[in-house]
Design a protein around this motif. Sequence first.
Motif, PDB file in Angstrom:
ATOM      1  N   ARG A  98       0.819  -1.146   0.028  1.00 17.38           N
ATOM      2  CA  ARG A  98       0.007  -0.135   0.062  1.00 17.38           C
ATOM      3  C   ARG A  98       0.765   1.069   0.252  1.00 17.38           C
ATOM      4  O   ARG A  98       2.066   1.222   0.282  1.00 17.38           O
ATOM      5  CB  ARG A  98      -0.881   0.295   1.360  1.00 17.38           C
ATOM      6  N   PHE A  99       0.477   2.449  -0.228  1.00 18.77           N
ATOM      7  CA  PHE A  99       1.153   3.564  -0.426  1.00 18.77           C
ATOM      8  C   PHE A  99       1.240   4.002   1.206  1.00 18.77           C
ATOM      9  O   PHE A  99       0.351   3.710   2.127  1.00 18.77           O
ATOM     10  CB  PHE A  99       0.466   4.523  -1.003  1.00 18.77           C
ATOM     11  N   ASN A 100       2.175   4.750   1.344  1.00 17.62           N
ATOM     12  CA  ASN A 100       2.722   5.126   2.895  1.00 17.62           C
ATOM     13  C   ASN A 100       2.534   6.499   2.947  1.00 17.62           C
ATOM     14  O   ASN A 100       1.779   7.216   2.359  1.00 17.62           O
ATOM     15  CB  ASN A 100       4.022   4.546   3.313  1.00 17.62           C
ATOM     16  N   ASP A 101       3.810   7.158   3.267  1.00 17.31           N
ATOM     17  CA  ASP A 101       3.653   8.408   3.329  1.00 17.31           C
ATOM     18  C   ASP A 101       4.227   9.436   2.154  1.00 17.31           C
ATOM     19  O   ASP A 101       4.812   8.793   1.286  1.00 17.31           O
ATOM     20  CB  ASP A 101       4.561   9.053   4.582  1.00 17.31           C
ATOM     21  N   GLY A 102       3.850  10.675   1.984  1.00 18.82           N
ATOM     22  CA  GLY A 102       4.201  11.189   0.835  1.00 18.82           C
ATOM     23  C   GLY A 102       4.394  12.818   1.069  1.00 18.82           C
ATOM     24  O   GLY A 102       4.211  13.320   2.434  1.00 18.82           O
ATOM     25  N   THR A 103       4.545  13.565  -0.022  1.00 15.90           N
ATOM     26  CA  THR A 103       4.688  14.940   0.033  1.00 15.90           C
ATOM     27  C   THR A 103       4.445  15.604  -1.342  1.00 15.90           C
ATOM     28  O   THR A 103       4.486  14.766  -2.151  1.00 15.90           O
ATOM     29  CB  THR A 103       5.917  15.690   0.447  1.00 15.90           C
ATOM     30  N   VAL A 104       3.876  16.882  -1.231  1.00 16.77           N
ATOM     31  CA  VAL A 104       3.590  17.570  -2.650  1.00 16.77           C
ATOM     32  C   VAL A 104       4.588  18.484  -2.752  1.00 16.77           C
ATOM     33  O   VAL A 104       4.975  19.356  -1.643  1.00 16.77           O
ATOM     34  CB  VAL A 104       2.306  18.281  -2.735  1.00 16.77           C
ATOM     35  N   GLU A 105       5.684  18.307  -3.628  1.00 15.30           N
ATOM     36  CA  GLU A 105       6.801  19.175  -3.631  1.00 15.30           C
ATOM     37  C   GLU A 105       6.632  20.722  -4.326  1.00 15.30           C
ATOM     38  O   GLU A 105       5.428  20.735  -4.723  1.00 15.30           O
ATOM     39  CB  GLU A 105       8.000  18.504  -4.557  1.00 15.30           C
ATOM     40  N   ARG A 106       7.416  21.525  -4.353  1.00 13.64           N
ATOM     41  CA  ARG A 106       7.209  22.864  -4.722  1.00 13.64           C
ATOM     42  C   ARG A 106       6.467  23.107  -6.093  1.00 13.64           C
ATOM     43  O   ARG A 106       6.143  24.256  -6.367  1.00 13.64           O
ATOM     44  CB  ARG A 106       8.526  23.676  -4.692  1.00 13.64           C
ATOM     45  N   ASN A 107       6.687  22.314  -7.007  1.00 13.82           N
ATOM     46  CA  ASN A 107       6.108  22.514  -8.298  1.00 13.82           C
ATOM     47  C   ASN A 107       4.879  21.703  -8.340  1.00 13.82           C
ATOM     48  O   ASN A 107       4.312  21.529  -9.456  1.00 13.82           O
ATOM     49  CB  ASN A 107       6.796  21.755  -9.254  1.00 13.82           C
ATOM     50  N   GLY A 108       4.178  21.204  -7.477  1.00  4.82           N
ATOM     51  CA  GLY A 108       2.948  20.661  -7.505  1.00  4.82           C
ATOM     52  C   GLY A 108       3.093  18.833  -7.741  1.00  4.82           C
ATOM     53  O   GLY A 108       2.058  18.489  -7.583  1.00  4.82           O
TER      54      GLY A 108
END
Length: 159
Positions: A98-108
Amino acid sequence: MTDSFDGPVRREEVGVLGLPESVRHHSIRGASLVDIDSGRLLTQESGRWTSRFVTRFLSFADFWIESTYVLAGGRAYGIWSDSKGLRASAPLIGSRRRFNDGTVERNGFLVVGTMNLGKSDFRNRLFFMNEISTRPVLDDGLGLSNGVVCVPTSGDLFF
């Protein structure tokens, strides 16, 4: 290095949580977090917490634009808004992960990692997703990616 904090610190009651993850603070929106066990997205605006079910194994959500969140849950990623609900991709990873943690970086763009549902086999992946290519793999030999952060000023990625 010292940081200053000029605001009041207070305890917030958000109810019973099974497995909280992806705690975020948004300068415009307030705070948010997900509860993996219940699949809920909890948001705080104007001092009031709201909880809503989004999807099973919801493991990451980050404020995007207006009242929209980019998120990952189970084997898919998607967009959530109160007005339109969940718009999710087809499953992108195998049934034993399954997917775990993530982020949206500065360019989206979305950077999100996976985890296997059993003991780690050190074959978990870190994906970089955008509107052109949904699954370029940044790394595929991870035990677990967690606490994924992209520094806005430099673009450096930590996981």
